[in-house]
Design a protein around this motif. Structure first.
Motif, PDB file in Angstrom:
ATOM      1  N   PRO A  18       1.994   8.455   2.162  1.00  0.00           N
ATOM      2  CA  PRO A  18       2.754   8.482   1.091  1.00  0.00           C
ATOM      3  C   PRO A  18       3.169   9.865   0.667  1.00  0.00           C
ATOM      4  O   PRO A  18       2.970  10.288  -0.402  1.00  0.00           O
ATOM      5  N   GLN A  58      -0.382  10.348  -4.756  1.00  0.00           N
ATOM      6  CA  GLN A  58      -1.081   9.067  -5.313  1.00  0.00           C
ATOM      7  C   GLN A  58       0.084   8.229  -5.832  1.00  0.00           C
ATOM      8  O   GLN A  58       0.099   6.676  -5.534  1.00  0.00           O
ATOM      9  N   THR A  59       0.932   8.642  -6.319  1.00  0.00           N
ATOM     10  CA  THR A  59       2.159   7.602  -7.082  1.00  0.00           C
ATOM     11  C   THR A  59       2.819   6.933  -5.994  1.00  0.00           C
ATOM     12  O   THR A  59       3.249   5.865  -5.961  1.00  0.00           O
ATOM     13  N   HIS A  60       3.069   7.770  -5.016  1.00  0.00           N
ATOM     14  CA  HIS A  60       3.873   7.017  -3.824  1.00  0.00           C
ATOM     15  C   HIS A  60       2.936   6.144  -3.019  1.00  0.00           C
ATOM     16  O   HIS A  60       3.351   5.044  -2.589  1.00  0.00           O
ATOM     17  N   ALA A  61       1.668   6.303  -2.950  1.00  0.00           N
ATOM     18  CA  ALA A  61       0.665   5.365  -2.146  1.00  0.00           C
ATOM     19  C   ALA A  61       0.614   4.354  -3.260  1.00  0.00           C
ATOM     20  O   ALA A  61       0.830   2.982  -2.630  1.00  0.00           O
ATOM     21  N   ASP A  62       0.448   4.256  -4.541  1.00  0.00           N
ATOM     22  CA  ASP A  62       0.413   2.955  -5.334  1.00  0.00           C
ATOM     23  C   ASP A  62       2.016   2.238  -5.197  1.00  0.00           C
ATOM     24  O   ASP A  62       1.942   0.990  -5.204  1.00  0.00           O
ATOM     25  N   SER A  63       2.903   3.263  -5.260  1.00  0.00           N
ATOM     26  CA  SER A  63       4.344   2.521  -5.000  1.00  0.00           C
ATOM     27  C   SER A  63       4.498   1.553  -3.740  1.00  0.00           C
ATOM     28  O   SER A  63       4.907   0.462  -3.504  1.00  0.00           O
ATOM     29  N   LEU A  65       2.150   0.376  -1.992  1.00  0.00           N
ATOM     30  CA  LEU A  65       1.167  -0.732  -1.838  1.00  0.00           C
ATOM     31  C   LEU A  65       1.913  -2.102  -2.834  1.00  0.00           C
ATOM     32  O   LEU A  65       2.073  -3.192  -2.560  1.00  0.00           O
ATOM     33  N   ARG A  66       2.305  -1.427  -4.022  1.00  0.00           N
ATOM     34  CA  ARG A  66       3.114  -2.497  -4.873  1.00  0.00           C
ATOM     35  C   ARG A  66       4.327  -3.113  -4.139  1.00  0.00           C
ATOM     36  O   ARG A  66       4.604  -4.245  -4.050  1.00  0.00           O
ATOM     37  N   GLU A  69       3.051  -5.588  -1.501  1.00  0.00           N
ATOM     38  CA  GLU A  69       2.808  -7.166  -2.416  1.00  0.00           C
ATOM     39  C   GLU A  69       3.737  -7.831  -2.735  1.00  0.00           C
ATOM     40  O   GLU A  69       3.716  -8.949  -2.546  1.00  0.00           O
TER      41      GLU A  69
END
Ligand code: GLU
Ligand code: ZN
Length: 302
Positions: A18, A58-63, A65-66, A69
């Motif tokens: 990420p 973490q923000t890149h990891a979240d994005s 994963l989103r 999805e």
């Protein structure tokens, strides 16, 4: 040698770092991995390769994963985060060290750069006990020659001593090296086939040596061509690849399938991502991927 794992139910994984949002090159790797796993009635896992806290967010990891999805690329089982697994990597390093083939290295970066790609072995016998200052840990490769059969790239042989040299398993900042974290996690996740870009083919012999030294199973390997620009350079964040537009998932999947040589039914154009993926899985055959190491995507509209 036939892998012990090849009769086990298929378990594949996608392991993005990420360091930025998902770009087309990584979406493509995820799509190929997910279709392959589903086609084989297996499991597809996602791991976030964020052991390197300095480069990962973490923000890149979240994005990431989103975005997966949104494209219908749903993973099975929990996402594994490398940043939560320091103790596990430390234990693996201790096991390697106990085997007597790990040594501290204090070579300045400048000197290493001057001596070229292969580590010259300078610190191999330099420290009777670990030095107190910052140091990396390297694994002695001795005369290891690793050979394996890649499902798409064929037979690969590498003489680690002359082509790579003793390699880093823990960086000087204390972070576990990519190769170490990867083999520990592939084993933990029960991965039966590592499917990833051909740019990582050269890493595989080091990872196989680590599996041998740690007593971990060897998965099968399948290195797929990477998406490139006109000059043959792999799309990457470093090379300025744009993030995937998460508002147009159906179009993105469609574009990728065409690039991969599939001819989706025209009626599916603009359909929901899940329906496009179902079609892709039903028609999936990884041997239809374009041959070679790169797929030039420079012709895609900017
Ligand atoms: N995290 C690595 C990357 O983003 C991939 C690791 C792997 O597939 O082994 O390039
Ligand atoms: Zn050294």
């Amino acid at each position: 040698m036939k892998s012990l794992l090849s009769s086990a139910p298929y378990r594949g994984r996608f392991a993005p770092s990420p360091t930025g949002p998902l770009h087309l090159g990584s979406l493509y790797t995820a799509l190929v991995g997910c279709c392959e796993a589903r086609r084989r009635g297996g499991v597809w896992l996602v791991r976030i390769d964020d052991a390197d806290r300095l480069r990962c967010r973490q923000t890149h990891a979240d994005s990431i994963l989103r975005t997966l999805e949104t494209h219908g690329l749903w993973w099975d089982e929990n996402v594994l985060f490398q940043s939560h697994r320091d103790d596990i990597y430390r234990a693996a390093l201790e096991r390697l060290t106990a085997g007597g083939r790990v040594f501290p290295c204090t070579c300045p970066r400048r000197e290493l750069a001057a001596s070229g790609q292969v580590y010259p072995g300078r610190c191999r016998a330099r420290y009777p006990s670990p030095p107190s200052g910052e140091h990396a840990l390297r694994l002695r490769v001795d005369d290891a020659v690793i050979a394996f059969d890649d499902r798409l790239q064929g037979r690969i042989d590498q003489d680690l001593g002359s082509e790579v040299g003793d390699f880093v398993v823990r960086r000087r900042d204390g972070i576990p090296a990519y190769h170490l974290a990867t083999v520990v996690d592939d084993a933990e996740q029960g991965v039966t086939e590592v499917l990833r870009g051909v740019d990582l083919l050269d890493s595989t012999p080091r990872q196989i040596l680590l599996q041998e030294r740690l007593g971990l199973p060897r998965p099968d390997y399948c290195h797929i061509p990477v998406l490139t620009d006109r000059g043959g350079i792999k799309l990457s964040k470093q090379a300025g690849a744009r993030p995937v537009d998460a508002n147009t998932p159906s179009e993105n999947l469609w574009t990728l399938l065409i690039l991969l040589g599939f001819a989706p039914e025209p009626g599916l154009f603009g359909a929901q991502p899940a329906d496009i993926l179902d079609w892709a899985v039903a028609h999936w055959d990884i041997r239809r991927l374009p041959a070679g190491q790169g797929i030039d995507v420079s012709g895609l509209a900017a």
